[in-house]
Design a protein around this motif. Structure first.
Motif, PDB file in Angstrom:
ATOM      1  N   LEU A 323       0.982  -1.300  -0.058  1.00 42.70           N
ATOM      2  CA  LEU A 323       0.168  -0.039  -0.088  1.00 42.70           C
ATOM      3  C   LEU A 323       0.881   1.285   0.018  1.00 42.70           C
ATOM      4  N   LEU A 324       1.925   1.224   0.786  1.00 46.62           N
ATOM      5  CA  LEU A 324       2.999   2.489   0.733  1.00 46.62           C
ATOM      6  C   LEU A 324       3.508   2.584  -0.583  1.00 46.62           C
ATOM      7  N   ILE A 325       4.010   1.558  -1.113  1.00 41.97           N
ATOM      8  CA  ILE A 325       4.604   1.506  -2.405  1.00 41.97           C
ATOM      9  C   ILE A 325       3.775   2.102  -3.541  1.00 41.97           C
ATOM     10  N   ILE A 326       2.620   1.624  -3.194  1.00 38.50           N
ATOM     11  CA  ILE A 326       1.380   2.314  -4.526  1.00 38.50           C
ATOM     12  C   ILE A 326       1.082   3.491  -4.271  1.00 38.50           C
ATOM     13  N   GLU A 327       0.971   3.865  -2.953  1.00 36.33           N
ATOM     14  CA  GLU A 327       0.908   5.434  -2.949  1.00 36.33           C
ATOM     15  C   GLU A 327       1.921   6.270  -3.317  1.00 36.33           C
ATOM     16  N   ILE A 328       3.100   5.851  -2.944  1.00 35.00           N
ATOM     17  CA  ILE A 328       4.045   6.716  -3.432  1.00 35.00           C
ATOM     18  C   ILE A 328       4.316   6.711  -4.836  1.00 35.00           C
ATOM     19  N   PHE A 329       3.923   5.707  -5.593  1.00 33.68           N
ATOM     20  CA  PHE A 329       4.108   5.455  -6.941  1.00 33.68           C
ATOM     21  C   PHE A 329       3.103   6.513  -7.491  1.00 33.68           C
ATOM     22  N   VAL A 330       1.909   6.400  -6.952  1.00 32.75           N
ATOM     23  CA  VAL A 330       0.730   7.221  -7.436  1.00 32.75           C
ATOM     24  C   VAL A 330       1.027   8.858  -7.638  1.00 32.75           C
ATOM     25  N   GLU A 331       1.587   9.073  -6.385  1.00 32.34           N
ATOM     26  CA  GLU A 331       1.925  10.448  -6.053  1.00 32.34           C
ATOM     27  C   GLU A 331       2.915  10.968  -7.115  1.00 32.34           C
ATOM     28  N   LYS A 332       3.993  10.093  -7.528  1.00 29.00           N
ATOM     29  CA  LYS A 332       5.099  10.433  -8.162  1.00 29.00           C
ATOM     30  C   LYS A 332       4.706  10.669  -9.779  1.00 29.00           C
ATOM     31  N   ILE A 333       3.839   9.756 -10.211  1.00 35.21           N
ATOM     32  CA  ILE A 333       3.396   9.788 -11.390  1.00 35.21           C
ATOM     33  C   ILE A 333       2.295  10.781 -11.766  1.00 35.21           C
ATOM     34  N   GLY A 334       1.483  11.378 -10.685  1.00 35.43           N
ATOM     35  CA  GLY A 334       0.499  12.380 -10.818  1.00 35.43           C
ATOM     36  C   GLY A 334      -0.726  11.614 -11.231  1.00 35.43           C
ATOM     37  N   LEU A 335      -1.008  10.276 -10.626  1.00 38.97           N
ATOM     38  CA  LEU A 335      -2.190   9.670 -11.279  1.00 38.97           C
ATOM     39  C   LEU A 335      -3.654  10.188 -10.631  1.00 38.97           C
ATOM     40  N   VAL A 336      -3.489  10.774  -9.479  1.00 34.83           N
ATOM     41  CA  VAL A 336      -4.810  11.692  -9.287  1.00 34.83           C
ATOM     42  C   VAL A 336      -4.686  13.157  -9.836  1.00 34.83           C
TER      43      VAL A 336
END
Length: 353
Positions: A323-336
Motif C-alpha cells: 500500500l505504501l509503495i502504491i501510494e508513493i508511485f501514484v503520487e510520483k506519476i500524478g495519477l490523481v
C-alpha cells in the motif's frame, strides 16, 4: 493435458483472429482516432470474439479431462456468452453506460444465482469468529464480478495492455490453483491464457486489431469468476489474494474514482489520466509503458503467491508495504493530479532540518 489445452487454445486464437478482424470491419465494429485514443487510423475492434471462440472450442475439446458433469459449468458459459453479446453490441453500436452495466449484472446474476457462486463468509485474522455475510453475500459477489469486469475494461487503453495484464493475472491464478490441487480452475485459466496469447500476436504494439469491449469484458468476467472459485470462503487472507493479483487494474480504477472526486467530475466521466496515460506523459514510449505495466502486474502476482504462504504478521507487513509503495508511485506519476502528494509532502516535511 493442461499444456495441451493451452497450446490448442493458442493456435486456435492465432488462426481465428484475422477472420474476426475482417468480420469486425463488415459489422462496423471499428475504432476511429480521437483525442482520447493513441492510434491514428481506423482499427477493427471486437477481437475479443477470437479469444472467446478459442476458449469455448478448447473447453469443449478438453472438458472430459477435468470435469464430470458439463451441466455444472453451464452457468459459467452462459454468463460468458451474455458478456460476449454485450461486448459485441457495444463494439458495433457503442451502447450507453446503462445497458452495458445491466448486461454485466445479468452475467453476474447467472453465475451467482444459477451457478451458486457466492462469498458467504470469511474467517477474521486474530479472531476465532467467522464473519457471515448473510443476505449481503449475493450483492457482495455481484459487486466483485462487475467491479473486476470494469477494472479490466478501464486499462484497455494501449496495444496489448489489457491482454497482457489479464494473462499475468491468469498465470498467477493458475499457479495457485495448481498448488491447491484445483485442476478445474487451472484448466480454465490456462485455456484463457492460450487464447489471449494467440490474440496478443496481433494486438501487441503496433496492433492490427483491438479486443474491444468484447474482449475486455470477457477477460474481466473470467478473471473475476476464477478468483472467487479459487479463493472464496476461507480466510481474510484468501479474500485479499485476488485483490493483490489484480493490483494494477484495481489500483488504476480506485485512483480514477479518487481523481474524479478530487477534480469534481462525474465518476463515470472518461479522461486521459489513467496509469498508462501518466507513464506516456512522463516520456515513456508506447511499448515501454506496456512492458512497465506488465512488470508491475508480475510483481503483484508474485506478491500474491508469497502472501498466500506468509504468516499472519508477515501478510500484514506485506500488505502495508504494498500500500505504501502504491501510494508513493501514484503520487510520483500524478495519477490523481499533480497536486495530490500527501505522503510525499509529509516525508519531505519530516526530512527538513
Amino acid at each position: 493435458m493442461l499444456i495441451g489445452a493451452l497450446l490448442v487454445a493458442f493456435l486456435l486464437s492465432i488462426f481465428l483472429t484475422p477472420f474476426v478482424g475482417k468480420l469486425a470491419f463488415k459489422l462496423g465494429a471499428t475504432d476511429k482516432p480521437s483525442e482520447r485514443k493513441v492510434h491514428s487510423k481506423i482499427m477493427p475492434r471486437m477481437g475479443g470474439l477470437a479469444i472467446f471462440l478459442s476458449f469455448f472450442i478448447t473447453f469443449l475439446l478438453f472438458m472430459k479431462f477435468f470435469m464430470n458433469d458439463f451441466g455444472e459449468q453451464l452457468p459459467l458459459l452462459v454468463g460468458a456468452l451474455v458478456i460476449i453479446l454485450i461486448g459485441m453490441a457495444d463494439d458495433i453500436f457503442e451502447l450507453r453506460a446503462a445497458p452495458k452495466f445491466l448486461g454485466q449484472v445479468l452475467a453476474a446474476l447467472i453465475i451467482v444465482l444459477w451457478g451458486g457462486l457466492e462469498v458467504e463468509f470469511i474467517n477474521l485474522p486474530f479472531f476465532t469468529d467467522t464473519l457471515e455475510f448473510g443476505v449481503f453475500s449475493i450483492p457482495i459477489t455481484i459487486l466483485w464480478i462487475v467491479g473486476i469486469i470494469n477494472a479490466i475494461n478501464l486499462i484497455d487503453g494501449l496495444d496489448g495492455l489489457a491482454g497482457g495484464v489479464s494473462t499475468i493475472a491468469l498465470v498467477t491464478i493458475a499457479t495457485m490453483a495448481l498448488i491447491q490441487g484445483d485442476l478445474f480452475v487451472a484448466m480454465i485459466a490456462l485455456i484463457v491464457i492460450g487464447s489471449t496469447l494467440g490474440f496478443l500476436k496481433y494486438n501487441f504494439h503496433p496492433a492490427k486489431i483491438f479486443m474491444g469491449d468484447t474482449g475486455a469484458l470477457f477477460l474481466g468476467y473470467i478473471i473475476a469468476v476464477l478468483s472467487l472459485l479459487g479463493f472464496k470462503n476461507v480466510t481474510m487472507i484468501s479474500l485479499i489474494v485476488p485483490i493483490i493479483i489484480l493490483g494494477v487494474p484495481i489500483s488504476d480504477t480506485f485512483f480514477a474514482i479518487i481523481r474524479r472526486v478530487v477534480n469534481k467530475q462525474p465518476i463515470s466521466a472518461a479522461d486521459k489520466s489513467h496509469l498508462h496515460h501518466c507513464l506516456i506523459n512522463l516520456g515513456f514510449t508506447h511499448k515501454q509503458t506496456v512492458l512497465l505495466i506488465y512488470a508491475l502486474a508480475a510483481c503483484f502476482g508474485l506478491a500474491a503467491i508469497i502472501f498466500s504462504f506468509a504468516t499472519m504478521w508477515g501478510a500484514l507487513i506485506l500488505v502495508t508495504g504494498l500500500l505504501l509503495i502504491i501510494e508513493i508511485f501514484v503520487e510520483k506519476i500524478g495519477l490523481v493530479n499533480s497536486n495530490y502528494q500527501p505522503l510525499l509532502k509529509m516525508l519531505n516535511f519530516k526530512n527538513k532540518p
